[in-house]
Enzyme design. Sequence first.
Site, short mmCIF file in Angstrom:
data_model
loop_
_atom_site.label_atom_id
_atom_site.label_comp_id
_atom_site.label_asym_id
_atom_site.label_seq_id
_atom_site.Cartn_x
_atom_site.Cartn_y
_atom_site.Cartn_z
N LYS A 195 0.83 -1.20 0.00
CA LYS A 195 0.00 0.00 0.00
C LYS A 195 0.87 1.26 0.00
CE LYS A 195 -3.27 2.45 3.05
NZ LYS A 195 -4.16 2.33 4.23
N GLU A 247 -9.30 3.50 1.99
CA GLU A 247 -8.75 3.71 0.64
C GLU A 247 -7.66 2.71 0.26
OE1 GLU A 247 -7.63 5.13 3.29
OE2 GLU A 247 -5.48 4.85 3.02
N ASP A 260 1.55 6.07 5.68
CA ASP A 260 0.59 5.17 5.05
C ASP A 260 1.12 4.57 3.74
OD1 ASP A 260 -1.75 3.89 5.65
OD2 ASP A 260 -3.04 5.30 4.56
N LYS A 308 -10.26 12.34 8.47
CA LYS A 308 -9.80 11.98 9.81
C LYS A 308 -9.75 13.22 10.69
CE LYS A 308 -6.61 8.28 8.30
NZ LYS A 308 -7.27 7.11 8.89
N ARG A 343 -7.47 -0.53 0.54
CA ARG A 343 -7.99 -1.69 -0.18
C ARG A 343 -8.35 -1.35 -1.62
NH1 ARG A 343 -12.52 -2.23 4.35
NH2 ARG A 343 -10.79 -1.23 5.44
N ASP A 359 -12.09 6.84 3.63
CA ASP A 359 -10.93 6.56 4.48
C ASP A 359 -10.54 5.07 4.43
OD1 ASP A 359 -8.85 7.12 6.17
OD2 ASP A 359 -10.07 7.27 7.99
N ASP A 375 -2.56 9.92 3.99
CA ASP A 375 -3.96 9.53 4.17
C ASP A 375 -4.67 10.52 5.09
OD1 ASP A 375 -6.39 8.28 4.35
OD2 ASP A 375 -5.69 6.60 5.59
#
Length: 498
Positions: free
Chosen positions: A261, A345, A284, A273, A347, A343, A266
């Site tokens: 990833k 994201e 991230d 968030k 996946r 959020d 993020d």
Amino acid sequence: MTTYAFSTESPGDVEASLLILPVFEGGDPGPGVRETGLRDAFAAAKLTGKKGETLLVTGRDGGGFAAGAALLVGVGPKAEFDITAMRRALGRAAGTARRFGSAATTFPLAFGARQATEAVQAAAEGLGLGAYRFRRYKTTSKDDDGPLETVTIVGAAKWDARAARDAVTRADVLVDAVGWARDLVNTPAGDLPPAEIAKSAKAMAKEVGLTCTIWNETQLAQGGFGGILGVGKGSVNPPRMIELTYRGTGARTAPIALTGKGIAFDSGGLSIKDAAGMETMKMDMGGAASILGTMKAIARLKVKTNVIAAIPCSENMPSGSAQKPGDVITHRGGTTSEVLNTDAEGRLVLADALAYLAEKDPVCIVDTATLTGACMIALGTDVGGAIGTSDEVAGELIRAGAATGEPIWQLPLFADYRTLIDSKVADIKNIGKRYGGAITASWFLAEFVGETPWVHLDIAGPAFSEHGNDLGPAGGTGMPVRTLVRFLQERAAAVRKR
Ligand code: BES
Ligand code: MN
Ligand code: ZN
């Protein structure tokens, strides 16, 4: 840059600024303690060899050793002392070693000849990893101890010296790869958007001789990578996908596929968030960094296996152009997903990469991702989660993690939870219910791997250390680079044995 060496000199004769020696609990002097005349110094200091105790003795204090100083390190009872404990003890000692500039250690002599090469490698790893610092943004050298110039691992003359030298070289390569992965994680997102991650990957590939192709946003659109593009839509920094190919000499089997990833930052997107939740979200892309570090290491180590990597990099930002909750995106290969929470994201970008890799018919796929807070709730900050369709691959990763001191625990891809990601409008939706979040995230990923054996490593906890640990300071940890390299080495060895 640290220089690593193997020596069979007598501990008292080793010329280093600092000689690091173990002391076991119960007064059992570790290797080198008697030879350096330091047997009584530890007891005189009222120390007992408990884990964490240290005593620094300078040469001027009349020690019988050539080194500038000796650091005696309590390591606890001998019966509990293993290679992982040794790596960690030397990681803790590395801060002191930096202050002296060069270090030697007799720690591996605590192990028998059978474990010699493993012990030599782990000792060098411990000192190298523990000495890592991230100083790119420090404008003064005020609080810097200076780098560790040389590391000398002292072993027995009867050990296979060539194998021991190879072991310190392996440690050197691994420490470098982990350090690079840490640098990538620690670099602020403002300075490392997807295109810059791709540029770093390209430069690395050139340096070590990997094939590298960077997919830009136009090419991603043509290829149908709707997840990578959807997540990146809200950012002024366009997404990229990094494709790396490694061919091991003599390896004739299908490749092992890796992905990680790569969310440059993020923010959560429109499902934004809060401020505290965003503080560390430059990390991230820790999954991506770990795959890049792994590729660099296996190329330098010439591991005899074939590996392909496809690493999706997007920045998850809210804006007028951002994807919205309720949007439906089409992934590589045609599967549609309903984005109910922007959020979730990771996946979405991994889905495209997994589908792309599955098309290449690899022997298996492994992905690494700072994917869910739920995995941190389940396993805490220090243990990675393994979830997938292959218990065999999961077991190999868990064993490799145990050997390298990067703990991983398996979580179940529990069949009943698959329906939690059923969508009313698309093929699947990107969130489940409140509980079991690491598993529902994995079910989402599982949609894209087809029949290929696959394991997902959720490293949301261990990829980043808030306060630092034995093997490094606060920040990116480089986990699980060493696990993945070992996993690939073991696979290569198993194929050759068949
Ligand atoms: N990157 C985060 C997960 C994360 C959280 C990693 C904290 C490291 C530390 C991920 O993209 C995320 O936001 N996950 C959500 C998913 C939820 C919206 C289904 C989460 O875990 O809360
Ligand atoms: Mn997120
Ligand atoms: Zn994320």
